[in-house]
Enzyme design. Structure first.
Site, PDB file in Angstrom:
ATOM      1  N   TYR A   1       7.733  11.325  -4.418  1.00 19.04           N
ATOM      2  CA  TYR A   1       7.418   9.898  -4.344  1.00 19.04           C
ATOM      3  C   TYR A   1       8.705   9.099  -4.160  1.00 19.04           C
ATOM      4  CZ  TYR A   1       6.657   5.152  -5.962  1.00 19.04           C
ATOM      5  OH  TYR A   1       6.664   3.783  -6.058  1.00 19.04           O
TER       6      TYR A   1
ATOM      7  N   HIS B   1      -1.655   1.407 -21.862  1.00 20.45           N
ATOM      8  CA  HIS B   1      -2.055   2.552 -22.676  1.00 20.45           C
ATOM      9  C   HIS B   1      -1.906   2.259 -24.172  1.00 20.45           C
ATOM     10  CE1 HIS B   1      -2.982   5.189 -19.390  1.00 20.45           C
ATOM     11  NE2 HIS B   1      -1.797   4.986 -18.829  1.00 20.45           N
TER      12      HIS B   1
ATOM     13  N   CYS C   1       0.966   5.575  -2.058  1.00 17.01           N
ATOM     14  CA  CYS C   1       0.622   6.442  -3.186  1.00 17.01           C
ATOM     15  C   CYS C   1       1.752   6.288  -4.193  1.00 17.01           C
ATOM     16  CB  CYS C   1       0.504   7.898  -2.743  1.00 17.01           C
ATOM     17  SG  CYS C   1       0.290   9.033  -4.141  1.00 17.01           S
TER      18      CYS C   1
ATOM     19  N   VAL D   1       6.653  -1.997 -13.886  1.00 17.42           N
ATOM     20  CA  VAL D   1       5.797  -3.180 -13.780  1.00 17.42           C
ATOM     21  C   VAL D   1       4.552  -3.006 -14.660  1.00 17.42           C
ATOM     22  CG1 VAL D   1       4.629  -4.758 -12.194  1.00 17.42           C
ATOM     23  CG2 VAL D   1       6.591  -3.405 -11.389  1.00 17.42           C
TER      24      VAL D   1
ATOM     25  N   PHE E   1       7.128   8.388 -28.393  1.00 20.02           N
ATOM     26  CA  PHE E   1       7.988   9.558 -28.525  1.00 20.02           C
ATOM     27  C   PHE E   1       9.017   9.336 -29.636  1.00 20.02           C
ATOM     28  CE2 PHE E   1       7.358  10.568 -23.767  1.00 20.02           C
ATOM     29  CZ  PHE E   1       6.257  11.360 -24.058  1.00 20.02           C
TER      30      PHE E   1
ATOM     31  N   LYS F   1      -5.472   2.369 -12.229  1.00 18.72           N
ATOM     32  CA  LYS F   1      -4.388   3.335 -12.072  1.00 18.72           C
ATOM     33  C   LYS F   1      -4.485   4.507 -13.045  1.00 18.72           C
ATOM     34  CE  LYS F   1      -0.204   1.736 -11.365  1.00 18.72           C
ATOM     35  NZ  LYS F   1       0.160   2.246 -10.029  1.00 18.72           N
TER      36      LYS F   1
ATOM     37  N   LYS G   1      10.170   6.802  -0.725  1.00 19.18           N
ATOM     38  CA  LYS G   1      10.663   5.422  -0.781  1.00 19.18           C
ATOM     39  C   LYS G   1      12.134   5.354  -0.362  1.00 19.18           C
ATOM     40  CE  LYS G   1       6.972   3.267  -2.315  1.00 19.18           C
ATOM     41  NZ  LYS G   1       6.325   2.175  -1.552  1.00 19.18           N
TER      42      LYS G   1
ATOM     43  N   GLY H   1       0.812  -1.206   0.000  1.00 18.02           N
ATOM     44  CA  GLY H   1       0.000   0.000   0.000  1.00 18.02           C
ATOM     45  C   GLY H   1       0.848   1.259   0.000  1.00 18.02           C
TER      46      GLY H   1
ATOM     47  N   ARG I   1      13.519   0.843 -21.066  1.00 17.29           N
ATOM     48  CA  ARG I   1      13.169   0.657 -19.658  1.00 17.29           C
ATOM     49  C   ARG I   1      13.345  -0.821 -19.314  1.00 17.29           C
ATOM     50  NH1 ARG I   1      12.766   5.414 -19.697  1.00 17.29           N
ATOM     51  NH2 ARG I   1      11.164   6.790 -18.858  1.00 17.29           N
TER      52      ARG I   1
END
Length: 330
Positions: free
Chosen positions: A139, A186, A78, A169, A200, A177, A143, A76, A213
Site C-alpha cells: 500500500y 474502535h 484501496c 485520520v 497495548f 472501514k 502511494k 479513491g 501518532r
C-alpha cells in the site's frame, strides 16, 4: 463548473463532498465502487449531480463527457495496509491514479489527491524528501511510486497538482472501514460493548499506551483540501497532519470522558480511569514486534509555507466532537 470526487462514498471523499456542499457546491460528480453497498450511507445527506462507477469514469472523463471540469479530488484507493495482493494494489492505486492525472492535465483541471504517511515506513523523520521515504508494505509503495511520478510531472504541469500525505485520520463517515477504521472509532465501540478500552502495554521503551501518532481530524483534512481548491496556483506534495504527536492514552481517555459526560458523569484523570478498569493495558503482540511505528509526527513546514495557517484540532477537541457524533448515530 463541475467538481469530481473519486472515492466519494468513502471516508475522506464523503467528508470532502459534504464540505463542498456546505460552501454551496452541488455540481459534483461522485465516483466510487459500491461493491460494498453500505458505503452509500455516507452520501445520503450530501447533494451530488451524478454518480459513476469507477470502471467507467476514466474513459468518460478522458473523452470530455463532463464538459468543463474545475477540479478532481482523487480520494479513491484501496487503503488496507494489510492487503497482500500487490497486483490489485498497484492497478487500483497506481495505474488508475495515473490515468486520472493524465486526464486532468489534458483538460487543465485541478488535481488534488490522497497520498499517505505510509510512504515514510519506519522512518523517524516525516518530511517530504526522497531520502526518508521507505514504505514497509505494498500500500505504502503504491502511494510512494505515484508521488515519484508527480515529482517528475510537476515542473512542466500547466494546472494544479496537490498531493496530501494523510497521517492518522479519524472522524465521521468511517464506519464502513471495519478493522481499518481509526483507533478512536474502535475505542468508542469497545467501551460501549465492554465498559473499558484496551490499549497495548509497554513496548520499545514506551510506557503503556504512550506510543504516539499524529492523529488528525477529518474536519481538518477537508479544510486543507478546500484551501488548495481555492488556491489553484499552489502545487506540491504536502504532509497533512497536526504536527503534534499524541499518545494512544489521549484517544482512549477522551473517548471515556466524553461518553461519561454524555451520561452526566464527571471526567476522570487517566490514572483514575486505569485504576477503575476503564482503560486496560494488554501485552504487546509478538506478531507486531519490529513492524510497529511507535511515533509519527507530520513536519508542517511545507504546508505552512504554502499559506495554510489555520489551527488543527487536538485529540481532545476532535475526538470529543467525533464521539458525540457517533453517539448520535447509534
Amino acid at each position: 463548473m463541475t467538481v469530481i470526487v473519486t472515492g466519494a462514498a468513502g471516508f475522506i471523499g464523503a467528508n470532502i463532498v459534504k464540505a463542498l456542499n456546505e460552501r454551496g457546491e452541488s455540481r459534483i460528480i461522485a465516483v466510487d465502487n459500491l461493491t460494498r453497498a453500505d458505503k452509500f450511507r455516507n452520501l445520503v445527506d450530501c447533494e451530488i449531480d451524478d454518480y459513476l462507477d469507477k470502471t467507467e469514469f476514466v474513459e468518460r472523463f478522458t473523452r470530455g463527457d463532463f464538459g468543463k471540469v474545475r477540479a478532481v479530488f482523487h480520494e479513491g484507493a484501496c487503503s488496507d495496509t494489510m492487503e497482500t495482493d500487490g497486483r490489485y494494489m498497484m492497478d487500483n492505486n497506481f495505474r488508475y491514479s495515473r490515468a486520472v492525472l493524465d486526464a486532468c492535465l489534458a483538460q487543465g483541471a485541478q488535481f488534488l489527491y490522497a497520498s499517505s504517511a505510509a510512504i515514510y515506513g519506519g522512518s523517524t523523520r516525516f518530511v517530504e524528501e526522497r531520502e526518508v521515504e521507505a514504505p514497509l508494505n505494498v500500500y505504502g509503495y503504491s502511494k510512494f511510486l505515484f508521488d515519484q511520478v508527480i515529482r517528475r510531472v510537476l515542473p512542466s504541469a500547466k494546472s494544479q497538482i496537490a498531493g496530501f500525505r494523510y497521517f492518522n485520520v479519524y472522524g465521521p463517515r468511517e464506519t464502513h472501514k471495519g478493522r481499518m477504521a481509526s483507533v478512536a472509532f474502535h475505542n468508542f465501540n469497545q467501551f460501549r460493548a465492554e465498559g473499558k478500552v484496551k490499549l497495548f502495554g509497554e513496548y520499545n521503551g514506551y510506557a503503556p499506551g504512550e506510543q504516539t501518532r499524529d492523529f488528525v481530524s477529518v474536519e481538518d483534512v477537508a479544510k486543507v483540501n478546500l484551501f488548495f481548491f481555492d488556491h489553484p496556483e499552489k502545487s506540491g506534495i504536502f504532509n497533512l497532519g497536526t504536527g503534534r504527536a499524541q499518545p494512544f492514552n489521549d484517544i482512549a481517555s477522551t473517548v471515556v470522558n466524553t461518553l461519561r459526560a454524555l451520561d452526566n458523569l464527571p471526567p476522570l484523570t487517566l490514572a483514575q480511569q486505569v485504576e477503575q478498569g476503564l482503560i486496560e493495558y494488554v501485552a504487546f503482540p509478538d506478531a507486531l514486534r519490529g513492524k510497529y511505528q511507535c511515533f509519527t509526527q507530520a513536519d508542517q513546514t511545507k504546508l505552512r509555507g504554502a499559506g495554510y495557517d489555520a489551527p488543527f484540532l487536538t485529540v481532545q477537541e476532535g475526538v470529543d466532537r467525533y464521539v458525540r457524533w457517533l453517539s448520535g448515530q447509534v
